[in-house]
Scaffold this motif. Structure first.
Motif, PDB file in Angstrom:
ATOM      1  N   UNK A  71       0.936  -1.378  -0.106  1.00  0.00           N
ATOM      2  CA  UNK A  71      -0.098  -0.140  -0.030  1.00  0.00           C
ATOM      3  C   UNK A  71       0.824   1.292   0.041  1.00  0.00           C
ATOM      4  N   UNK A  72       2.191   1.122   0.592  1.00  0.00           N
ATOM      5  CA  UNK A  72       2.925   2.309   0.352  1.00  0.00           C
ATOM      6  C   UNK A  72       4.022   2.373  -0.741  1.00  0.00           C
ATOM      7  N   UNK A  73       3.928   1.401  -1.519  1.00  0.00           N
ATOM      8  CA  UNK A  73       4.715   1.341  -2.927  1.00  0.00           C
ATOM      9  C   UNK A  73       4.376   2.238  -3.962  1.00  0.00           C
ATOM     10  N   UNK A  74       5.422   2.774  -4.700  1.00  0.00           N
ATOM     11  CA  UNK A  74       4.933   3.676  -5.886  1.00  0.00           C
ATOM     12  C   UNK A  74       4.525   2.639  -6.616  1.00  0.00           C
ATOM     13  N   UNK A  75       3.728   3.146  -7.574  1.00  0.00           N
ATOM     14  CA  UNK A  75       2.755   2.359  -8.795  1.00  0.00           C
ATOM     15  C   UNK A  75       3.756   1.273  -9.378  1.00  0.00           C
ATOM     16  N   UNK A  76       4.695   1.781  -9.813  1.00  0.00           N
ATOM     17  CA  UNK A  76       5.743   0.968 -10.743  1.00  0.00           C
ATOM     18  C   UNK A  76       6.395  -0.181  -9.878  1.00  0.00           C
ATOM     19  N   UNK A  77       6.238  -0.022  -8.663  1.00  0.00           N
ATOM     20  CA  UNK A  77       7.043  -1.044  -7.810  1.00  0.00           C
ATOM     21  C   UNK A  77       6.069  -2.011  -7.278  1.00  0.00           C
ATOM     22  N   UNK A  78       4.767  -1.920  -7.476  1.00  0.00           N
ATOM     23  CA  UNK A  78       3.798  -2.952  -6.604  1.00  0.00           C
ATOM     24  C   UNK A  78       3.935  -4.435  -7.351  1.00  0.00           C
ATOM     25  N   UNK A  79       4.035  -4.412  -8.747  1.00  0.00           N
ATOM     26  CA  UNK A  79       3.981  -6.002  -9.245  1.00  0.00           C
ATOM     27  C   UNK A  79       5.343  -6.505  -8.869  1.00  0.00           C
ATOM     28  N   UNK A  80       6.349  -5.804  -8.864  1.00  0.00           N
ATOM     29  CA  UNK A  80       7.691  -6.418  -8.428  1.00  0.00           C
ATOM     30  C   UNK A  80       7.674  -7.148  -6.834  1.00  0.00           C
ATOM     31  N   UNK A  81       7.158  -5.981  -6.050  1.00  0.00           N
ATOM     32  CA  UNK A  81       7.313  -6.391  -4.541  1.00  0.00           C
ATOM     33  C   UNK A  81       6.094  -7.421  -4.324  1.00  0.00           C
ATOM     34  N   UNK A 146      18.417 -13.407  -4.911  1.00  0.00           N
ATOM     35  CA  UNK A 146      18.166 -12.228  -5.677  1.00  0.00           C
ATOM     36  C   UNK A 146      17.735 -11.142  -4.922  1.00  0.00           C
ATOM     37  N   UNK A 147      18.259  -9.823  -5.131  1.00  0.00           N
ATOM     38  CA  UNK A 147      17.682  -8.715  -4.488  1.00  0.00           C
ATOM     39  C   UNK A 147      17.011  -7.711  -5.242  1.00  0.00           C
ATOM     40  N   UNK A 148      15.910  -7.088  -5.034  1.00  0.00           N
ATOM     41  CA  UNK A 148      15.681  -6.065  -5.595  1.00  0.00           C
ATOM     42  C   UNK A 148      15.227  -4.678  -4.926  1.00  0.00           C
ATOM     43  N   UNK A 149      16.319  -4.134  -4.611  1.00  0.00           N
ATOM     44  CA  UNK A 149      16.460  -2.708  -3.823  1.00  0.00           C
ATOM     45  C   UNK A 149      15.659  -1.514  -4.499  1.00  0.00           C
ATOM     46  N   UNK A 150      14.737  -1.111  -3.666  1.00  0.00           N
ATOM     47  CA  UNK A 150      13.818   0.276  -4.166  1.00  0.00           C
ATOM     48  C   UNK A 150      13.571   1.181  -3.206  1.00  0.00           C
ATOM     49  N   UNK A 151      13.778   2.503  -3.789  1.00  0.00           N
ATOM     50  CA  UNK A 151      13.415   3.658  -2.936  1.00  0.00           C
ATOM     51  C   UNK A 151      12.315   4.187  -3.206  1.00  0.00           C
ATOM     52  N   UNK A 152      11.597   3.631  -4.007  1.00  0.00           N
ATOM     53  CA  UNK A 152      10.282   4.023  -4.768  1.00  0.00           C
ATOM     54  C   UNK A 152       8.759   3.662  -3.876  1.00  0.00           C
ATOM     55  N   UNK A 153       8.753   4.735  -2.527  1.00  0.00           N
ATOM     56  CA  UNK A 153       7.842   4.219  -1.900  1.00  0.00           C
ATOM     57  C   UNK A 153       7.597   5.438  -0.861  1.00  0.00           C
ATOM     58  N   UNK A 154       6.282   5.539  -0.429  1.00  0.00           N
ATOM     59  CA  UNK A 154       5.939   6.639   0.683  1.00  0.00           C
ATOM     60  C   UNK A 154       6.622   6.549   1.868  1.00  0.00           C
ATOM     61  N   UNK A 155       7.792   7.189   2.140  1.00  0.00           N
ATOM     62  CA  UNK A 155       8.475   6.970   3.269  1.00  0.00           C
ATOM     63  C   UNK A 155       7.915   7.248   4.380  1.00  0.00           C
ATOM     64  N   UNK A 156       7.350   8.425   4.333  1.00  0.00           N
ATOM     65  CA  UNK A 156       6.427   8.913   5.727  1.00  0.00           C
ATOM     66  C   UNK A 156       5.395   8.031   6.134  1.00  0.00           C
ATOM     67  N   UNK A 157       4.501   7.418   4.947  1.00  0.00           N
ATOM     68  CA  UNK A 157       3.442   6.530   5.154  1.00  0.00           C
ATOM     69  C   UNK A 157       4.030   5.223   5.662  1.00  0.00           C
TER      70      UNK A 157
END
Length: 200
Positions: A71-81, A146-157
């Motif tokens: 629920x906090x991930x950017x749209x482009x990272x939802x499927x990956x996560x 395998x690792x998939x590091x991502x900074x694309x998320x709503x950090x505050x939320x």
């Protein structure tokens, strides 16, 4: 501890460096608790300034926790996560200095130095937390995952959700698992040393 350093062989260098990629999708293969514990047992060892070790990790694998992360991930990272069997939230402990007497026993007074200097504490914590996040990703790969590091998320939320007391602050979200058949994008170019390296 040995006084000589041994270079890694070709396959190890490929795993950690020349072949390292960010996984974009994952197989349904389970990642065990033992594998996750081994990641941290490896990632905790490389050095940090004054041995402060500010990184903290939350391994998320249950459906409720995964839904909260998604629920906090950017749209482009939802499927990956959503395809990853485990998601790690890497966070900075803003009160890392409370552990100074344990991790730096010959200079326990440094705890009070950090406590009294907000700017120094924030700079040291931020830099070394990011440094340890890099070590963590390397540990995932070193252990055959395998690792998939991502900074694309709503950090505050995400922080309000997982760390409501405010002591931990998220740095990075890392998907962890075994790669699917189409996990990798094509390798992108790297800058040449003529653009990035100088000799003095």
């Amino acid at each position: 501890m040995t006084t000589s350093l041994r270079p890694l062989d070709g396959p190890a260098l490929e795993t950690l460096f020349t072949g390292a990629r960010t996984a974009n999708s994952f197989a349904a293969t389970t990642v065990t608790d033992g594998e996750l514990a081994a990641i941290w047992d490896l990632a905790k060892w490389p050095p940090t300034a004054a041995n402060v070790q500010p990184l903290r990790v939350v391994f998320v694998r249950e459906e409720d926790g995964r839904s909260r992360v998604l629920s906090h991930m950017d749209e482009g990272n939802v499927a990956k996560t959503s395809s990853a069997p485990v998601v790690a939230i890497l966070a900075l402990d803003t009160r890392f200095h409370d552990h100074i007497p344990t991790v730096l026993p010959f200079r326990p007074e440094l705890r009070e130095v950090f406590a009294g200097d907000d700017s120094m504490r924030e700079n040291v914590g931020s830099f070394n937390g990011a440094l340890q996040a890099g070590y963590f990703v390397m540990a995932v790969r070193a252990l055959g995952l395998a690792a998939g590091p991502m900074a694309g998320f709503d950090r505050k939320a995400l922080d309000n959700d997982f760390f409501p007391d405010g002591r931990w602050e998220s740095i990075l979200v890392v998907n962890i698992g075994h790669p699917s058949e189409d996990a990798w994008f094509d390798r992108l170019p790297r800058l040449d040393a003529t653009e990035t390296v100088k000799w003095a």
